[in-house]
Design a protein around this motif. Sequence first.
Motif, mmCIF file in Angstrom:
data_model
loop_
_atom_site.group_PDB
_atom_site.id
_atom_site.type_symbol
_atom_site.label_atom_id
_atom_site.label_comp_id
_atom_site.label_asym_id
_atom_site.label_seq_id
_atom_site.Cartn_x
_atom_site.Cartn_y
_atom_site.Cartn_z
ATOM 1 N N MET A 1 0.843 -1.180 0.000
ATOM 2 C CA MET A 1 0.000 0.000 0.000
ATOM 3 C C MET A 1 0.883 1.236 0.000
ATOM 4 S SD MET A 1 -2.933 0.873 2.739
ATOM 5 C CE MET A 1 -4.306 1.746 2.098
ATOM 6 N N GLN A 2 0.528 2.195 -0.806
ATOM 7 C CA GLN A 2 1.319 3.417 -0.888
ATOM 8 C C GLN A 2 0.845 4.429 0.140
ATOM 9 O OE1 GLN A 2 0.838 4.696 -4.901
ATOM 10 N NE2 GLN A 2 2.590 3.520 -5.608
ATOM 11 N N THR A 3 1.770 5.255 0.592
ATOM 12 C CA THR A 3 1.429 6.320 1.526
ATOM 13 C C THR A 3 1.427 7.649 0.775
ATOM 14 O OG1 THR A 3 3.737 6.665 2.123
ATOM 15 C CG2 THR A 3 2.478 5.084 3.443
ATOM 16 N N ILE A 4 0.831 8.631 1.422
ATOM 17 C CA ILE A 4 0.828 9.972 0.837
ATOM 18 C C ILE A 4 2.175 10.600 1.166
ATOM 19 C CG2 ILE A 4 -0.230 12.254 0.916
ATOM 20 C CD1 ILE A 4 -2.815 10.922 1.729
ATOM 21 N N GLY A 5 2.898 10.967 0.137
ATOM 22 C CA GLY A 5 4.203 11.586 0.334
ATOM 23 C C GLY A 5 4.074 13.074 0.568
ATOM 24 N N ALA A 6 5.203 13.732 0.602
ATOM 25 C CA ALA A 6 5.228 15.181 0.821
ATOM 26 C C ALA A 6 4.478 15.941 -0.276
ATOM 27 C CB ALA A 6 6.667 15.671 0.937
ATOM 28 N N PRO A 7 4.674 15.587 -1.566
ATOM 29 C CA PRO A 7 3.920 16.324 -2.602
ATOM 30 C C PRO A 7 2.405 16.142 -2.460
ATOM 31 C CG PRO A 7 5.720 15.097 -3.593
ATOM 32 C CD PRO A 7 5.640 14.671 -2.162
ATOM 33 N N GLY A 8 1.971 14.950 -2.096
ATOM 34 C CA GLY A 8 0.539 14.710 -1.908
ATOM 35 C C GLY A 8 -0.013 15.492 -0.742
ATOM 36 N N LEU A 9 0.766 15.581 0.333
ATOM 37 C CA LEU A 9 0.353 16.329 1.510
ATOM 38 C C LEU A 9 0.249 17.826 1.198
ATOM 39 C CD1 LEU A 9 -0.391 15.678 4.406
ATOM 40 C CD2 LEU A 9 1.957 16.096 5.044
ATOM 41 N N ILE A 10 1.201 18.329 0.454
ATOM 42 C CA ILE A 10 1.175 19.743 0.056
ATOM 43 C C ILE A 10 -0.040 20.021 -0.826
ATOM 44 C CG2 ILE A 10 2.374 21.495 -1.339
ATOM 45 C CD1 ILE A 10 5.011 20.251 -0.312
ATOM 46 N N LEU A 11 -0.339 19.099 -1.734
ATOM 47 C CA LEU A 11 -1.511 19.250 -2.593
ATOM 48 C C LEU A 11 -2.798 19.259 -1.772
ATOM 49 C CD1 LEU A 11 -2.577 19.413 -5.504
ATOM 50 C CD2 LEU A 11 -2.663 16.912 -5.484
ATOM 51 N N LEU A 12 -2.881 18.403 -0.757
ATOM 52 C CA LEU A 12 -4.061 18.381 0.113
ATOM 53 C C LEU A 12 -4.229 19.693 0.873
ATOM 54 C CD1 LEU A 12 -4.016 14.768 1.558
ATOM 55 C CD2 LEU A 12 -5.699 15.772 0.024
ATOM 56 N N VAL A 13 -3.147 20.251 1.369
ATOM 57 C CA VAL A 13 -3.208 21.523 2.101
ATOM 58 C C VAL A 13 -3.672 22.644 1.177
ATOM 59 C CG1 VAL A 13 -1.804 23.272 3.270
ATOM 60 C CG2 VAL A 13 -1.514 20.857 3.838
ATOM 61 N N ILE A 14 -3.131 22.679 -0.038
ATOM 62 C CA ILE A 14 -3.544 23.713 -1.001
ATOM 63 C C ILE A 14 -5.015 23.552 -1.354
ATOM 64 C CG2 ILE A 14 -3.229 24.519 -3.381
ATOM 65 C CD1 ILE A 14 -0.220 23.923 -3.011
ATOM 66 N N LEU A 15 -5.447 22.319 -1.557
ATOM 67 C CA LEU A 15 -6.846 22.060 -1.878
ATOM 68 C C LEU A 15 -7.756 22.477 -0.723
ATOM 69 C CD1 LEU A 15 -8.712 20.802 -4.010
ATOM 70 C CD2 LEU A 15 -8.439 18.637 -2.816
ATOM 71 N N ALA A 16 -7.357 22.186 0.509
ATOM 72 C CA ALA A 16 -8.153 22.581 1.675
ATOM 73 C C ALA A 16 -8.239 24.106 1.778
ATOM 74 C CB ALA A 16 -7.549 21.988 2.946
ATOM 75 N N LEU A 17 -7.140 24.790 1.522
ATOM 76 C CA LEU A 17 -7.155 26.259 1.549
ATOM 77 C C LEU A 17 -8.111 26.823 0.500
ATOM 78 C CD1 LEU A 17 -3.422 27.198 2.128
ATOM 79 C CD2 LEU A 17 -5.357 27.837 3.566
ATOM 80 N N LEU A 18 -8.104 26.214 -0.679
ATOM 81 C CA LEU A 18 -8.987 26.697 -1.741
ATOM 82 C C LEU A 18 -10.456 26.423 -1.425
ATOM 83 C CD1 LEU A 18 -6.982 25.684 -4.928
ATOM 84 C CD2 LEU A 18 -7.366 27.988 -4.048
ATOM 85 N N LEU A 19 -10.730 25.257 -0.856
ATOM 86 C CA LEU A 19 -12.118 24.888 -0.570
ATOM 87 C C LEU A 19 -12.702 25.636 0.627
ATOM 88 C CD1 LEU A 19 -12.103 21.015 -1.139
ATOM 89 C CD2 LEU A 19 -13.221 22.753 -2.533
#
Length: 74
Positions: A1-19
Amino acid sequence: MQTIGAPGLILLVILALLLFGPNKLPELGRAVGRTFREFKNGARDMMADDDPAARRSERSDVIESKSDERRNLE
């Protein structure tokens, strides 16, 4: 199973800020924290023995954490 790496985490934070916007994120974080805490306390209650002393100790921890939250909000 893959984990969320640093780029994925950064993308989630940006998406949360936008939403939700920067003003709603702290409120959302507190709500998630409360939900996890309540879930953990509920799971602990289900797993606890019928030992009244242990239950009293757990209840006092909950009461202390709630009073700490109130102090932080003031």
